[in-house]
Enzyme design. Structure first.
Site, short mmCIF file in Angstrom:
data_model
loop_
_atom_site.label_atom_id
_atom_site.label_comp_id
_atom_site.label_asym_id
_atom_site.label_seq_id
_atom_site.Cartn_x
_atom_site.Cartn_y
_atom_site.Cartn_z
N LEU A 193 0.81 -1.21 0.00
CA LEU A 193 0.00 0.00 0.00
C LEU A 193 0.84 1.26 0.00
O LEU A 193 0.43 2.29 -0.51
CB LEU A 193 -0.92 0.01 1.23
N MET A 198 11.36 4.20 6.66
CA MET A 198 11.78 3.20 7.63
C MET A 198 10.87 1.97 7.68
O MET A 198 11.18 1.00 8.36
CB MET A 198 11.86 3.83 9.02
N ALA A 199 9.73 2.03 6.99
CA ALA A 199 8.80 0.89 7.03
C ALA A 199 7.95 0.88 5.77
O ALA A 199 7.87 1.87 5.04
CB ALA A 199 7.92 0.97 8.28
N GLU A 200 7.33 -0.26 5.52
CA GLU A 200 6.42 -0.41 4.39
C GLU A 200 5.13 -1.04 4.89
O GLU A 200 5.13 -1.76 5.90
CB GLU A 200 7.05 -1.27 3.29
N VAL A 201 4.02 -0.75 4.19
CA VAL A 201 2.71 -1.23 4.61
C VAL A 201 2.09 -2.06 3.50
O VAL A 201 2.09 -1.64 2.33
CB VAL A 201 1.78 -0.07 4.99
N LYS A 219 2.19 -3.39 8.77
CA LYS A 219 3.35 -2.51 8.66
C LYS A 219 4.60 -3.29 9.04
O LYS A 219 4.66 -3.88 10.13
CB LYS A 219 3.17 -1.30 9.58
N ASP A 323 0.97 14.61 16.58
CA ASP A 323 1.27 14.53 15.14
C ASP A 323 0.00 14.45 14.31
O ASP A 323 -0.06 13.75 13.31
CB ASP A 323 2.16 13.31 14.87
#
Length: 511
Positions: A193, A198-201, A219, A323
């Site tokens: 998605l 630093m990360a992928e979903v 994630k 945030d």
């Protein structure tokens, strides 16, 4: 970068070794140039290893690589004359470098590389080679045939771009097929998605034994950050905090763990876009007023829930999100609004400064006291909500600037124009509500999310169709392409949207 660093290092050393054969000036020139390039690529490798990267670096790399034959041409022309430079074997690598630029899976890079090579080659011929050619110009280097070379050089970029397009489509099809069968523990991964630094979903299916299935957003931490204790600690804190939440306006976290060499977080999956994508689709005109009021009610409900959370012993936690901004507001096709990304949420008594000495958060949505590094409470989330709602009403960015530093400066100094000056259809009561959230003076700002919720619910009575308006907005955003136009009935909005391309979903847990 590693490949180019190695190639440049080996080629540079080889050029120095060939000095007796190709001449001192040419050998030293090539050797020094290639070793300097190797140094540049080693520096890029080091920066990337430290977590820094900018998309412009790829373009800079391609420009440097494609310009290398121009430097070789100048060295050859000086050492052996322009006739030799125009026919020298190194010029063959121009086409190779253009092809290599396409391997970065970006057709625009191939076309840019071809255009740059054609321009540089033409300039070298016009200003370096042609004035120094002998009276009897060989047929192979006459202007007409040289122009053909230039056209063929750019044509190679066009063919490369076309090939890369086909290759990308085939690769994506193959990758989708692989991911459909990619078992990540008890999760079946499907399409990706989105991806952050630093990360992928991924969209994933929770598939334990027994046949039960549930679609989730999974994630996964990128491999290079698995050993980053600070980031993993934040990742774990987000999971621990969010697992305590049970509210329709907050994205739920179902699972956290480690599988193989990677950490993961399984979250509630929504079938709609983030609010940031909606705002881009309706840039310049704003959302229907009913949809904005529905957003205000939903987000104040979520904030009231988070701010009023208590520990098991009944002690107030005094949580602050810190945030809240459009990418962290997720929408569904049913008009649901959910707050996500609690990666930097903290209790008031446990705030920590970043290494740069500033409270975490996104420039452009920081409250003045947050940007100043002062003590904060839930009212910083209300200021961020005010910025978000102002942007929803006007279709513009409130504190936009050229860079993050200027955005922070705008937090303190930029005059806040009432929404009705941008969009006269905004009801006076709604404008007052938004401006109360945007008060820089804490004593004048809305005192709590609960109070903001009461005001928003009073506004909602005038716009009972707000959720339906938002459903229509989500539907149109999902259907929007670069070439399509978004239009709403005049009753919902008086102007037409200016749609632009879609974006990837936000990365939960990023600060």
């Amino acid at each position: 970068a590693k490949f180019m660093a190695g190639v440049c290092t080996v080629s540079g050393v080889l050029a120095l070794c060939l000095v007796p054969m190709i001449g001192v000036k040419l050998g030293l020139g090539l050797g020094v140039m290639l070793l300097l390039l190797a140094g540049y690529y080693f520096a890029i490798i080091r920066f990337i290893g430290q977590g820094w990267f900018h998309p412009a670096v790829t373009w800079v790399n391609v420009a440097i690589e494609v310009s290398a034959p121009s430097l070789i041409f100048l060295l050859d022309a000086k050492q052996n004359g322009v006739l030799y430079a125009l026919t020298a074997p190194p010029l063959v690598i121009w086409g190779t470098l253009i092809a290599l630029s396409g391997l970065r899976s970006n057709r625009a890079l191939s076309l840019g590389a071809g255009a740059l090579a054609a321009i540089e080659y033409s300039l070298l011929y016009a200003f370096v080679a042609y004035p120094n050619l002998p009276p009897e110009i060989p047929v192979t280097v006459r202007p007409a045939l040289f122009a053909t070379r230039v056209v063929l050089l750019f044509a190679s970029a066009v063919f490369t771009a076309a090939f890369v397009g086909v290759l990308n489509r085939r690769a994506e099809e193959a990758l989708s097929a692989v991911r459909a069968k990619d078992v990540f523990g008890k999760y079946l991964l499907h399409e990706r998605l989105g991806m952050g630094g630093m990360a992928e979903v991924f969209r994933a299916t929770y598939n334990p034994e027994g046949g039960f299935e549930k679609v989730v957003a999974l994630k996964r931490v990128l491999p290079q950050f698995v050993e980053d204790e600070a980031f993993i600690g934040m990742f774990r804190d987000e999971a621990a905090l969010c697992s305590q939440f049970s509210h329709p306006g907050v994205v739920q976290v179902f699972d956290f763990g480690r599988f193989g060499d990677s950490y993961f977080l399984a979250m509630e999956y929504l079938d709609g876009p983030p609010l940031s994508r909606v705002l881009r689709a309706f840039k310049g005109s704003g959302l229907p007023i009913g949809a904005v009021v529905h957003l205000a009610v939903s987000l104040t409900e979520s904030l009231a829930y988070v701010h009023e959370r208590r520990a098991p012993d009944g002690r107030p936690l005094n949580l602050v999100h810190r945030d809240l901004n459009p990418p962290n507001v997720l929408l569904s096709k049913l008009g649901e609004v959910k707050l996500t990304d609690f990666g930097i949420a903290r209790a008031v008594g446990h705030m920590q400064l970043t290494e740069a000495g500033m409270i975490k958060g996104k420039p452009g949505y920081l409250a003045p006291e947050q940007a100043a590094g002062e003590d904060i409470d839930g009212r910083v989330d209300l200021f961020a909500l005010g910025v978000t709602l102002w942007e929803c009403l006007t279709g513009e960015q409130l504190l936009a600037a050229a860079d993050a530093t200027a955005m922070v400066r705008n937090t303190f100094d930029k005059p806040i124009v009432p929404p009705r000056q941008k969009r006269p259809q905004v009801p006076q009561a709604l404008e007052t509500f938004v401006m109360d959230l945007l008060e820089r003076d804490l004593s004048k700002r809305m005192p709590s999310a609960r109070e903001a919720l009461r005001t928003a619910r009073a506004l909602e009575t005038q716009f009972p169709q707000g959720q339906k308006d938002l459903m229509q907005v989500v539907d149109m955003t999902l259907k929007t392409t670069v070439s399509s136009a978004v239009s709403l009935p005049p009753a919902a909005r008086g102007t037409q949207a200016t749609p632009i391309g879609p974006d990837a979903p936000t990365m939960p847990g990023r600060g």
